[in-house]
Write a protein that holds these residues in place. Sequence first.
Motif, PDB file in Angstrom:
ATOM      1  N   THR A   1       0.827  -1.212   0.000  1.00 17.85           N
ATOM      2  CA  THR A   1       0.000   0.000   0.000  1.00 17.85           C
ATOM      3  C   THR A   1       0.861   1.261   0.000  1.00 17.85           C
ATOM      4  OG1 THR A   1      -1.731  -1.209   1.200  1.00 17.85           O
ATOM      5  CG2 THR A   1      -1.846   1.197   1.213  1.00 17.85           C
ATOM      6  N   TRP A   2       1.888   1.284   0.829  1.00 20.30           N
ATOM      7  CA  TRP A   2       2.742   2.470   0.893  1.00 20.30           C
ATOM      8  C   TRP A   2       3.561   2.642  -0.384  1.00 20.30           C
ATOM      9  CZ3 TRP A   2       3.654   6.300   4.585  1.00 20.30           C
ATOM     10  CH2 TRP A   2       2.829   6.239   5.711  1.00 20.30           C
ATOM     11  N   LEU A   3       3.995   1.534  -0.998  1.00 18.95           N
ATOM     12  CA  LEU A   3       4.754   1.658  -2.248  1.00 18.95           C
ATOM     13  C   LEU A   3       3.881   2.182  -3.381  1.00 18.95           C
ATOM     14  CD1 LEU A   3       7.000  -1.548  -2.248  1.00 18.95           C
ATOM     15  CD2 LEU A   3       7.695   0.833  -1.834  1.00 18.95           C
ATOM     16  N   LEU A   4       2.638   1.721  -3.457  1.00 17.21           N
ATOM     17  CA  LEU A   4       1.761   2.142  -4.545  1.00 17.21           C
ATOM     18  C   LEU A   4       1.273   3.575  -4.388  1.00 17.21           C
ATOM     19  CD1 LEU A   4      -0.405  -1.074  -5.078  1.00 17.21           C
ATOM     20  CD2 LEU A   4       1.478  -0.235  -6.497  1.00 17.21           C
ATOM     21  N   ILE A   5       1.128   4.056  -3.162  1.00 15.03           N
ATOM     22  CA  ILE A   5       0.589   5.401  -2.944  1.00 15.03           C
ATOM     23  C   ILE A   5       1.699   6.429  -2.766  1.00 15.03           C
ATOM     24  CG2 ILE A   5      -0.823   6.813  -1.402  1.00 15.03           C
ATOM     25  CD1 ILE A   5      -2.526   4.366  -0.844  1.00 15.03           C
ATOM     26  N   VAL A   6       2.659   6.118  -1.916  1.00 12.78           N
ATOM     27  CA  VAL A   6       3.708   7.089  -1.602  1.00 12.78           C
ATOM     28  C   VAL A   6       4.898   6.957  -2.558  1.00 12.78           C
ATOM     29  CG1 VAL A   6       5.219   7.944   0.252  1.00 12.78           C
ATOM     30  CG2 VAL A   6       2.968   7.011   0.798  1.00 12.78           C
ATOM     31  N   GLY A   7       5.070   5.777  -3.148  1.00 13.06           N
ATOM     32  CA  GLY A   7       6.208   5.574  -4.044  1.00 13.06           C
ATOM     33  C   GLY A   7       6.267   6.575  -5.190  1.00 13.06           C
ATOM     34  N   PRO A   8       5.188   6.787  -5.959  1.00 12.34           N
ATOM     35  CA  PRO A   8       5.245   7.788  -7.041  1.00 12.34           C
ATOM     36  C   PRO A   8       5.548   9.198  -6.535  1.00 12.34           C
ATOM     37  CG  PRO A   8       3.381   6.326  -7.355  1.00 12.34           C
ATOM     38  CD  PRO A   8       3.937   6.018  -6.010  1.00 12.34           C
ATOM     39  N   LEU A   9       5.065   9.551  -5.361  1.00 14.57           N
ATOM     40  CA  LEU A   9       5.360  10.877  -4.821  1.00 14.57           C
ATOM     41  C   LEU A   9       6.844  11.014  -4.482  1.00 14.57           C
ATOM     42  CD1 LEU A   9       2.302  11.359  -2.437  1.00 14.57           C
ATOM     43  CD2 LEU A   9       2.630  12.318  -4.732  1.00 14.57           C
ATOM     44  N   VAL A  10       7.443   9.967  -3.935  1.00 22.65           N
ATOM     45  CA  VAL A  10       8.874  10.026  -3.614  1.00 22.65           C
ATOM     46  C   VAL A  10       9.705  10.134  -4.877  1.00 22.65           C
ATOM     47  CG1 VAL A  10      10.767   8.719  -2.579  1.00 22.65           C
ATOM     48  CG2 VAL A  10       8.543   8.763  -1.450  1.00 22.65           C
ATOM     49  N   VAL A  11       9.329   9.386  -5.916  1.00 18.01           N
ATOM     50  CA  VAL A  11      10.065   9.475  -7.184  1.00 18.01           C
ATOM     51  C   VAL A  11       9.926  10.881  -7.766  1.00 18.01           C
ATOM     52  CG1 VAL A  11      10.146   8.600  -9.548  1.00 18.01           C
ATOM     53  CG2 VAL A  11       9.838   7.008  -7.633  1.00 18.01           C
ATOM     54  N   HIS A  12       8.754  11.460  -7.681  1.00 16.99           N
ATOM     55  CA  HIS A  12       8.548  12.813  -8.191  1.00 16.99           C
ATOM     56  C   HIS A  12       9.367  13.829  -7.422  1.00 16.99           C
ATOM     57  CE1 HIS A  12       6.536  16.234 -10.050  1.00 16.99           C
ATOM     58  NE2 HIS A  12       6.252  16.705  -8.823  1.00 16.99           N
ATOM     59  N   TRP A  13       9.476  13.693  -6.088  1.00 16.38           N
ATOM     60  CA  TRP A  13      10.275  14.601  -5.301  1.00 16.38           C
ATOM     61  C   TRP A  13      11.776  14.465  -5.627  1.00 16.38           C
ATOM     62  CZ3 TRP A  13       7.421  13.054  -0.176  1.00 16.38           C
ATOM     63  CH2 TRP A  13       6.139  13.669  -0.162  1.00 16.38           C
ATOM     64  N   ILE A  14      12.221  13.243  -5.848  1.00 12.87           N
ATOM     65  CA  ILE A  14      13.615  13.023  -6.189  1.00 12.87           C
ATOM     66  C   ILE A  14      13.947  13.655  -7.526  1.00 12.87           C
ATOM     67  CG2 ILE A  14      15.328  11.252  -6.736  1.00 12.87           C
ATOM     68  CD1 ILE A  14      14.026   9.465  -4.668  1.00 12.87           C
ATOM     69  N   ASP A  15      13.042  13.484  -8.501  1.00 12.53           N
ATOM     70  CA  ASP A  15      13.283  14.098  -9.811  1.00 12.53           C
ATOM     71  C   ASP A  15      13.284  15.630  -9.724  1.00 12.53           C
ATOM     72  OD1 ASP A  15      13.456  11.608 -10.884  1.00 12.53           O
ATOM     73  OD2 ASP A  15      11.358  11.554 -11.567  1.00 12.53           O
ATOM     74  N   ALA A  16      12.394  16.179  -8.879  1.00 19.74           N
ATOM     75  CA  ALA A  16      12.332  17.637  -8.733  1.00 19.74           C
ATOM     76  C   ALA A  16      13.594  18.177  -8.073  1.00 19.74           C
ATOM     77  CB  ALA A  16      11.101  18.022  -7.939  1.00 19.74           C
ATOM     78  N   TRP A  17      14.141  17.492  -7.097  1.00 24.22           N
ATOM     79  CA  TRP A  17      15.347  17.946  -6.430  1.00 24.22           C
ATOM     80  C   TRP A  17      16.588  17.722  -7.292  1.00 24.22           C
ATOM     81  CZ3 TRP A  17      14.153  15.360  -1.054  1.00 24.22           C
ATOM     82  CH2 TRP A  17      13.141  16.126  -0.410  1.00 24.22           C
ATOM     83  N   GLY A  18      16.537  16.739  -8.158  1.00 24.59           N
ATOM     84  CA  GLY A  18      17.709  16.460  -9.006  1.00 24.59           C
ATOM     85  C   GLY A  18      17.773  17.423 -10.168  1.00 24.59           C
TER      86      GLY A  18
END
Length: 215
Positions: free
Chosen positions: A198-215
Amino acid sequence: MMRRTQPSMRPSPSTARRASNGALRAVDAERDGANAEPFGDVSEPVIPDRADPEHGLNGRHAKRVASDTPHEPLSPDDPLAPLPFNPYKGNRGLTRAWHAMKNSLAGFRVAIREESAFRQELTLAAILVPCALLVPVEPVARVLLLGSVLLVLIVELLNSSVEAAIDRISLERHELSRRAKDLGSAAVMVTLGMCVMTWLLIVGPLVVHWIDAWG
């Protein structure tokens, strides 16, 4: 001189037919009596449950006869046997709710003090619950995040209760005791897997988006 005629002694056809039918019925009756079982005509007395003019029993007398009929005692394994008296089940209303809350708090204290697995999962919940409240997701997704964490705690408490009940019965090694404890551990593992998914499917895309934004 006229000769007097005597009446004929030959039976009429209808009389002969009736005689033959009677003889056949007598033979059938003897055959049925020979083939009948010795106790086939024995039947249990019927106790009417209401007024019966044929037997001369009214409803009150029938109930008295039924109450006087002996019954076999119920065994402890019989589902209709009365449960043993429990003095802890006599509370009602707010008193019952108060005692239930005290028992629940006592269960939490025992789980925290005695169960290391529950302490680890409770620590994980203390981290994930604030994250689920702060992460920018839809309300339904937020409920799923919180529910998956709380479900792990619920199943762990049930598993601990099963283990305590088995240890109360016997501490010796037994195949059924081991199977019950393994099934409880499997339930906890499935719940943990569902929480991670559940946490990977919901929070996972948000974490990837934050990493891309900071990079």
